[in-house]
Motif scaffolding. Sequence first.
Motif, PDB file in Angstrom:
ATOM      1  N   THR A 163      24.082  -3.627  36.616  1.00  0.00           N
ATOM      2  CA  THR A 163      23.773  -2.202  36.773  1.00  0.00           C
ATOM      3  C   THR A 163      22.271  -1.973  36.893  1.00  0.00           C
ATOM      4  N   THR A 164      21.473  -2.818  36.286  1.00  0.00           N
ATOM      5  CA  THR A 164      20.020  -2.682  36.381  1.00  0.00           C
ATOM      6  C   THR A 164      19.438  -3.557  37.488  1.00  0.00           C
ATOM      7  N   TYR A 165      20.010  -4.732  37.696  1.00  0.00           N
ATOM      8  CA  TYR A 165      19.517  -5.629  38.754  1.00  0.00           C
ATOM      9  C   TYR A 165      19.666  -5.003  40.142  1.00  0.00           C
ATOM     10  N   SER A 166      20.821  -4.389  40.406  1.00  0.00           N
ATOM     11  CA  SER A 166      21.099  -3.880  41.746  1.00  0.00           C
ATOM     12  C   SER A 166      20.080  -2.840  42.215  1.00  0.00           C
ATOM     13  N   PRO A 167      19.774  -1.797  41.436  1.00  0.00           N
ATOM     14  CA  PRO A 167      18.768  -0.846  41.910  1.00  0.00           C
ATOM     15  C   PRO A 167      17.363  -1.429  41.968  1.00  0.00           C
ATOM     16  N   LEU A 168      17.039  -2.339  41.054  1.00  0.00           N
ATOM     17  CA  LEU A 168      15.713  -2.960  41.122  1.00  0.00           C
ATOM     18  C   LEU A 168      15.558  -3.759  42.408  1.00  0.00           C
ATOM     19  N   ARG A 169      16.605  -4.454  42.819  1.00  0.00           N
ATOM     20  CA  ARG A 169      16.574  -5.167  44.098  1.00  0.00           C
ATOM     21  C   ARG A 169      16.535  -4.186  45.271  1.00  0.00           C
ATOM     22  N   LYS A 193      13.821  -6.807  31.022  1.00  0.00           N
ATOM     23  CA  LYS A 193      13.794  -8.255  31.263  1.00  0.00           C
ATOM     24  C   LYS A 193      13.804  -8.583  32.759  1.00  0.00           C
ATOM     25  N   ILE A 194      14.681  -7.909  33.498  1.00  0.00           N
ATOM     26  CA  ILE A 194      14.852  -8.232  34.911  1.00  0.00           C
ATOM     27  C   ILE A 194      13.652  -7.768  35.722  1.00  0.00           C
ATOM     28  N   ALA A 195      13.175  -6.551  35.495  1.00  0.00           N
ATOM     29  CA  ALA A 195      12.009  -6.058  36.236  1.00  0.00           C
ATOM     30  C   ALA A 195      10.791  -6.933  35.972  1.00  0.00           C
ATOM     31  N   HIS A 196      10.620  -7.354  34.719  1.00  0.00           N
ATOM     32  CA  HIS A 196       9.512  -8.251  34.383  1.00  0.00           C
ATOM     33  C   HIS A 196       9.659  -9.580  35.122  1.00  0.00           C
ATOM     34  N   ALA A 197      10.869 -10.135  35.137  1.00  0.00           N
ATOM     35  CA  ALA A 197      11.103 -11.404  35.826  1.00  0.00           C
ATOM     36  C   ALA A 197      10.872 -11.283  37.328  1.00  0.00           C
ATOM     37  N   MET A 198      11.077 -10.086  37.881  1.00  0.00           N
ATOM     38  CA  MET A 198      10.830  -9.854  39.309  1.00  0.00           C
ATOM     39  C   MET A 198       9.342  -9.725  39.631  1.00  0.00           C
ATOM     40  N   GLY A 199       8.516  -9.586  38.605  1.00  0.00           N
ATOM     41  CA  GLY A 199       7.078  -9.514  38.812  1.00  0.00           C
ATOM     42  C   GLY A 199       6.503  -8.118  38.809  1.00  0.00           C
ATOM     43  N   ALA A 200       7.313  -7.118  38.482  1.00  0.00           N
ATOM     44  CA  ALA A 200       6.820  -5.748  38.449  1.00  0.00           C
ATOM     45  C   ALA A 200       6.047  -5.482  37.160  1.00  0.00           C
ATOM     46  N   ILE A 241       9.161   3.418  40.734  1.00  0.00           N
ATOM     47  CA  ILE A 241      10.586   3.462  40.400  1.00  0.00           C
ATOM     48  C   ILE A 241      10.731   3.858  38.935  1.00  0.00           C
ATOM     49  N   ILE A 242      11.639   4.778  38.672  1.00  0.00           N
ATOM     50  CA  ILE A 242      12.074   5.046  37.306  1.00  0.00           C
ATOM     51  C   ILE A 242      13.560   4.718  37.232  1.00  0.00           C
ATOM     52  N   LEU A 243      13.933   3.855  36.306  1.00  0.00           N
ATOM     53  CA  LEU A 243      15.347   3.605  36.020  1.00  0.00           C
ATOM     54  C   LEU A 243      15.708   4.385  34.770  1.00  0.00           C
ATOM     55  N   ASN A 244      16.562   5.389  34.926  1.00  0.00           N
ATOM     56  CA  ASN A 244      17.014   6.180  33.786  1.00  0.00           C
ATOM     57  C   ASN A 244      18.311   5.586  33.273  1.00  0.00           C
ATOM     58  N   THR A 245      18.253   4.967  32.105  1.00  0.00           N
ATOM     59  CA  THR A 245      19.419   4.256  31.573  1.00  0.00           C
ATOM     60  C   THR A 245      20.180   5.052  30.521  1.00  0.00           C
ATOM     61  N   THR A 261       3.863   9.428  44.983  1.00  0.00           N
ATOM     62  CA  THR A 261       4.383   9.894  46.263  1.00  0.00           C
ATOM     63  C   THR A 261       5.373   8.854  46.791  1.00  0.00           C
ATOM     64  N   ASP A 262       6.536   9.313  47.226  1.00  0.00           N
ATOM     65  CA  ASP A 262       7.629   8.465  47.723  1.00  0.00           C
ATOM     66  C   ASP A 262       8.318   7.663  46.622  1.00  0.00           C
ATOM     67  N   GLY A 263       8.038   7.984  45.379  1.00  0.00           N
ATOM     68  CA  GLY A 263       8.718   7.301  44.282  1.00  0.00           C
ATOM     69  C   GLY A 263      10.149   7.795  44.116  1.00  0.00           C
ATOM     70  N   THR A 264      10.941   6.981  43.421  1.00  0.00           N
ATOM     71  CA  THR A 264      12.359   7.287  43.243  1.00  0.00           C
ATOM     72  C   THR A 264      12.768   7.158  41.778  1.00  0.00           C
ATOM     73  N   MET A 265      13.508   8.164  41.295  1.00  0.00           N
ATOM     74  CA  MET A 265      14.127   8.087  39.975  1.00  0.00           C
ATOM     75  C   MET A 265      15.597   7.767  40.180  1.00  0.00           C
ATOM     76  N   VAL A 266      16.047   6.647  39.627  1.00  0.00           N
ATOM     77  CA  VAL A 266      17.418   6.171  39.799  1.00  0.00           C
ATOM     78  C   VAL A 266      18.167   6.367  38.489  1.00  0.00           C
ATOM     79  N   ASN A 267      19.246   7.145  38.537  1.00  0.00           N
ATOM     80  CA  ASN A 267      20.006   7.451  37.337  1.00  0.00           C
ATOM     81  C   ASN A 267      21.182   6.494  37.200  1.00  0.00           C
ATOM     82  N   LEU A 268      21.241   5.812  36.061  1.00  0.00           N
ATOM     83  CA  LEU A 268      22.294   4.834  35.797  1.00  0.00           C
ATOM     84  C   LEU A 268      23.272   5.337  34.738  1.00  0.00           C
TER      85      LEU A 268
END
Length: 347
Positions: A163-169, A193-200, A241-245, A261-268
């Motif tokens: 659920t968190t990996y998919s939007p981060l990708r 954990k995943i966002a950090h591992a992706m390098g963000a 990116i904001i992931l709202n969990t 600008t052009d940022g996205t808030m993703v609601n999970l």
Amino acid sequence: MTTVAAYAAPAAKAPLERTAIERRAVGEFDVLIGIEFVGICHSDIHQAREGWGEAIFPMVPGHEIAGVVAEVGPGVTRFRAGDRVGVGCMVDSCRACANCAAGLQQYCTGGGPVWTYNSIGKDGEPTYGGYSEKIVVDENFVVRIPDGLSLDVAAPLLCAGITTYSPLRHWNAGPGKKVAVVGLGGLGHMAVKIAHAMGAEVTVLSQSLRKKDDGLRLGADQYHATSDPKTFEELAGTFDIILNTVSASLDFAAYLSVLRTDGTMVNLGLPEEPVQIGLQSLFGHRRSMSSSGIGGIPETQEMLEFCAEHGAGAEIELIGAAEINEAYERVQASDVRYRFVIDTATI
């Protein structure tokens, strides 16, 4: 058919209790899985308590399933007895629509996916989830758990991980991107954990600083308390990116203000009540409000390989089946770090 022990909610809001359910006979393309561990997802609680609307009872929750293959049908080619496997939120789909063909079974337009529990299968019978000893699933909806992940910490990845990996990708988290994670719970800790591992560059936005040390340990670069109004002033225009969990209504205008600008808030998270969003919050900086639902089977397998490579298993508290009802109350009180996992040997 096979009779197996399980824990079920007999009615909406009723405590879960030990019972027996029937699993279908292993068909040509089926995999019989001996379940070893199953995570407790907040959505289990929403559904067992009928928070998202009418549900099917008795209900056996559980869609974060990890176990070992016990038997396969004669047509199965991808698995054999002894394989370490997992099952997530889906156990079937139409397999014919464009989304299914693209590996996006979670967005099936041919009648929707068949969920692992609280759904009706193609045989017309209710589906029962992983709070049980065994499950029978078509091989196309089973994934392989890499040797680098123990089954107990892998179980929550079948929902919280994907659920968190998919939007981060999808929104291209990685070096040079700033990601904010709202809430440090079952989903949030995996997002970090995943966002950090992706390098963000990762920031946690939590109501208080109570879990700050954990957030930094898990990979966050910054940790801010949203109860402090200065947080939103200081972080204005910061994130890609904001992931709202979280599954609660928020001051969306405040959170959208910290997007670039052009940022996205993703609601999970999915609140039980409707929420309101002022469109004014989106104007001026071409900000977007979006959502994301789990992930397809290919992406779920990709996520497991990624987490194994980066040592990103879930942080868990292992419990016995007799503790499920207590665990539900503790999840509601945010008293878990960070995912309850049931040892199904105790069922």
